[in-house]
Design an enzyme around this catalytic site. Structure first.
Site, PDB file in Angstrom:
ATOM      1  N   ARG A   1     -98.778 -47.081 -60.213  1.00 15.58           N
ATOM      2  CA  ARG A   1    -100.215 -47.130 -60.493  1.00 15.58           C
ATOM      3  C   ARG A   1    -100.905 -48.031 -59.497  1.00 15.58           C
ATOM      4  NH1 ARG A   1    -101.844 -52.523 -60.693  1.00 15.58           N
ATOM      5  NH2 ARG A   1    -100.920 -53.669 -62.454  1.00 15.58           N
TER       6      ARG A   1
ATOM      7  N   GLU B   1    -108.411 -52.641 -68.041  1.00 23.33           N
ATOM      8  CA  GLU B   1    -108.597 -53.963 -67.415  1.00 23.33           C
ATOM      9  C   GLU B   1    -109.430 -53.829 -66.139  1.00 23.33           C
ATOM     10  OE1 GLU B   1    -105.369 -56.910 -67.287  1.00 23.33           O
ATOM     11  OE2 GLU B   1    -105.741 -57.029 -65.140  1.00 23.33           O
TER      12      GLU B   1
ATOM     13  N   ARG C   1    -107.455 -47.262 -63.521  1.00 21.61           N
ATOM     14  CA  ARG C   1    -106.031 -47.396 -63.240  1.00 21.61           C
ATOM     15  C   ARG C   1    -105.559 -45.972 -62.956  1.00 21.61           C
ATOM     16  NH1 ARG C   1    -103.374 -52.312 -64.844  1.00 21.61           N
ATOM     17  NH2 ARG C   1    -104.826 -53.982 -64.273  1.00 21.61           N
TER      18      ARG C   1
ATOM     19  N   CYS D   1    -108.062 -59.018 -62.281  1.00 21.73           N
ATOM     20  CA  CYS D   1    -107.115 -60.140 -62.238  1.00 21.73           C
ATOM     21  C   CYS D   1    -106.680 -60.353 -60.790  1.00 21.73           C
ATOM     22  CB  CYS D   1    -105.908 -59.846 -63.105  1.00 21.73           C
ATOM     23  SG  CYS D   1    -104.685 -61.159 -63.065  1.00 21.73           S
TER      24      CYS D   1
ATOM     25  N   THR E   1    -104.060 -61.224 -59.605  1.00 16.41           N
ATOM     26  CA  THR E   1    -102.672 -60.823 -59.335  1.00 16.41           C
ATOM     27  C   THR E   1    -102.606 -59.399 -58.812  1.00 16.41           C
ATOM     28  OG1 THR E   1    -102.378 -59.934 -61.585  1.00 16.41           O
ATOM     29  CG2 THR E   1    -101.795 -62.275 -61.211  1.00 16.41           C
TER      30      THR E   1
ATOM     31  N   ARG F   1     -98.593 -51.212 -58.629  1.00 19.10           N
ATOM     32  CA  ARG F   1     -97.342 -51.552 -59.290  1.00 19.10           C
ATOM     33  C   ARG F   1     -96.507 -50.285 -59.336  1.00 19.10           C
ATOM     34  NH1 ARG F   1     -94.021 -53.211 -63.758  1.00 19.10           N
ATOM     35  NH2 ARG F   1     -94.865 -51.925 -65.432  1.00 19.10           N
TER      36      ARG F   1
ATOM     37  N   ARG G   1     -89.560 -56.784 -65.858  1.00 17.13           N
ATOM     38  CA  ARG G   1     -90.338 -56.924 -67.095  1.00 17.13           C
ATOM     39  C   ARG G   1     -89.540 -56.284 -68.226  1.00 17.13           C
ATOM     40  NH1 ARG G   1     -96.716 -55.574 -65.536  1.00 17.13           N
ATOM     41  NH2 ARG G   1     -96.919 -57.082 -63.852  1.00 17.13           N
TER      42      ARG G   1
ATOM     43  N   GLU H   1     -95.267 -56.085 -69.440  1.00 20.37           N
ATOM     44  CA  GLU H   1     -95.529 -57.514 -69.312  1.00 20.37           C
ATOM     45  C   GLU H   1     -95.312 -58.274 -70.625  1.00 20.37           C
ATOM     46  OE1 GLU H   1     -99.593 -57.808 -68.165  1.00 20.37           O
ATOM     47  OE2 GLU H   1     -99.194 -59.424 -66.788  1.00 20.37           O
TER      48      GLU H   1
HETATM   49  N1  DAR Z   1    -102.063 -62.532 -69.034  1.00 19.93           N
HETATM   50  C1  DAR Z   1    -102.951 -63.049 -67.990  1.00 19.93           C
HETATM   51  C2  DAR Z   1    -102.934 -62.136 -66.747  1.00 19.93           C
HETATM   52  C3  DAR Z   1    -101.618 -62.077 -66.036  1.00 19.93           C
HETATM   53  C4  DAR Z   1    -101.474 -60.910 -65.088  1.00 19.93           C
HETATM   54  N2  DAR Z   1    -101.468 -59.604 -65.835  1.00 19.93           N
HETATM   55  C5  DAR Z   1    -102.525 -58.781 -65.848  1.00 19.93           C
HETATM   56  N3  DAR Z   1    -103.543 -58.954 -65.088  1.00 19.93           N
HETATM   57  N4  DAR Z   1    -102.511 -57.743 -66.679  1.00 19.93           N
HETATM   58  C6  DAR Z   1    -102.486 -64.475 -67.637  1.00 19.93           C
HETATM   59  O1  DAR Z   1    -103.273 -65.214 -67.030  1.00 19.93           O
HETATM   60  O2  DAR Z   1    -101.366 -64.785 -67.989  1.00 19.93           O
END
Ligand code: DAR
Length: 368
Positions: free
Chosen positions: A138, A237, A241, A283, A285, A292, A321, A326
């Site tokens: 994705r 999010e 996506r 985010c 990240t 991903r 993971r 996650e």
């Molecule tokens: N749970 C949030 C975001 C971490 C990365 N994962 C995402 N963006 N889905 C944290 O700050 O831990």
């Protein structure tokens, strides 16, 4: 050598500071209080002085640092703790975003986004299909002219959904399918689609605190190609996506399908993008390729030899993971293994890392 734009040095004039909301406004905005034990990147990098220097800045869509760090303030177990409210957040809050990006993506200021996303022809890493249960790749994408999902207003969300639906109508025959708006579903039908993993659930507590669940399920939905192998989540999010997936180990087929889908959609949707940071996401990240690429793989023996698995994963720039993604556990020895790097590598680097790493993991599983 990427320009210094995002690396703070020669910054353009600061966006206009928000005027004091009232004459008696305190000269020194009160410091945010992170929960006891918080070791998120925002808690690590946001010093009191840095907070004071950024507290009154508003991004072009009016987003503030206080809004950006809500999730990290509320969740002591946040790993990052900050979300962007629009493209401009990465420039406005660069003094704290930059160290977080460098820390998380393990890059320095000479590295930046690498653009290469072209079809591949990789060997099958699991010809007998004994290990890899499924392959999923994705990318996150946001439209550059609208606030991101933690800051977007209800009317803008509806506008975005309509724009994306129009673009989905341009997909080639092989990727054609149907858009399902969650608003049009009964609670029972929606829950049924989530259980079948055809629709995404409401965001978790981190996303809730960030404001990503506002107005849910307004203007949320999923596009499913007729064969379910190409999908687009709208207003989760990120604005989009975009993903390709299938049961089994055919990394090339999944990667190439995603490449085709993006080639078809990109001319009709202007994505938030920066030459150094790549595709901009809610985010930090997920910036860069915002990709991903992973497999669900059953590793009964390596599950009992975790150090060996961890060494191979690290060597090939991958991450582990749980089965549910996650922050979930590994069930029935099925691991979710995907790329660890998103920024400073290209999409083609990512799929090559995954292919080489998964091949090495399968070899190790066979030899145990
Ligand atoms: N749970 C949030 C975001 C971490 C990365 N994962 C995402 N963006 N889905 C944290 O700050 O831990």
């Amino acid at each position: 050598m990427p320009s210094a734009r995002f690396w703070i040095k020669s910054r353009p004039a600061w966006p206009e500071e928000s005027p004091p909301s009232h004459p008696g406004m305190k000269a020194d905005p009160s410091q945010p209080r992170f929960p006891a034990g918080a070791n998120s990147l925002i808690a690590t990098h946001l010093s009191p002085d840095l907070y004071r220097s950024l507290a009154r800045i508003r991004s072009k869509s009016g987003f503030t640092l206080d809004a950006a760090i809500r999730s990290g303030l509320k969740n002591p177990d946040s790993s990052i703790g900050i979300y962007a409210g629009d493209s401009d957040s990465y420039a406005c809050f660069a003094p704290v975003m930059t160290p977080i990006i460098r820390d998380y993506h393990k890059i320095n200021d000479t590295q930046g986004h690498l653009e290469q996303f072209t079809p591949v022809h990789l060997s099958n890493p699991d010809p007998e299909g004994r290990y890899i249960r499924s392959t999923r790749i994705r990318v996150a994408r946001n439209l550059k002219d609208l606030p991101f999902c933690c800051h977007i207003r209800a009317g803008e969300r509806v506008k975005l959904e309509k724009r994306v639906i129009r673009a989905l109508e341009k997909l080639p025959e092989g990727l054609a399918g149907d858009y399902i708006s969650f608003n049009s579903l009964s609670q029972k039908d929606y829950t049924g689609l989530v259980q079948k993993k055809l629709a995404f659930p409401k965001g978790d507590r981190f996303q809730e605190a960030a404001g990503l669940n506002r107005d849910f399920p307004l203007a949320r939905g999923v596009f499913l190609s007729h064969d379910k192998g190409f999908r687009v989540w709208v207003n989760e999010e990120d604005h989009l996506r975009i993903m390709a997936l299938e049961s089994g180990p055919d990394l090339s087929a999944v990667f190439n399908r995603l490449c085709s889908g993006l080639d078809a959609l990109s001319p009709h949707l202007a994505f938030a993008f920066d030459p150094e940071l790549g595709f901009l996401s809610s985010c930090p990240t997920n910036i860069g390729t915002a990709m991903r690429a992973g497999v669900h793989i059953r590793l009964k023996k390596l599950e009992q030899a975790r150090d060996t698995l961890n060494r191979i994963v690290a060597r090939h720039h991958l991450q582990i993971r749980g089965t549910g993604g996650e922050k979930t556990a590994v069930n029935q020895s099925v691991f979710d293994i995907s790329n660890a790097r998103r920024l400073g590598v290209s999409a083609n680097d990512i799929i090559r890392d995954l292919h080489t790493g998964i091949s090495a993991i399968i070899e190790a599983e066979k030899n145990l």
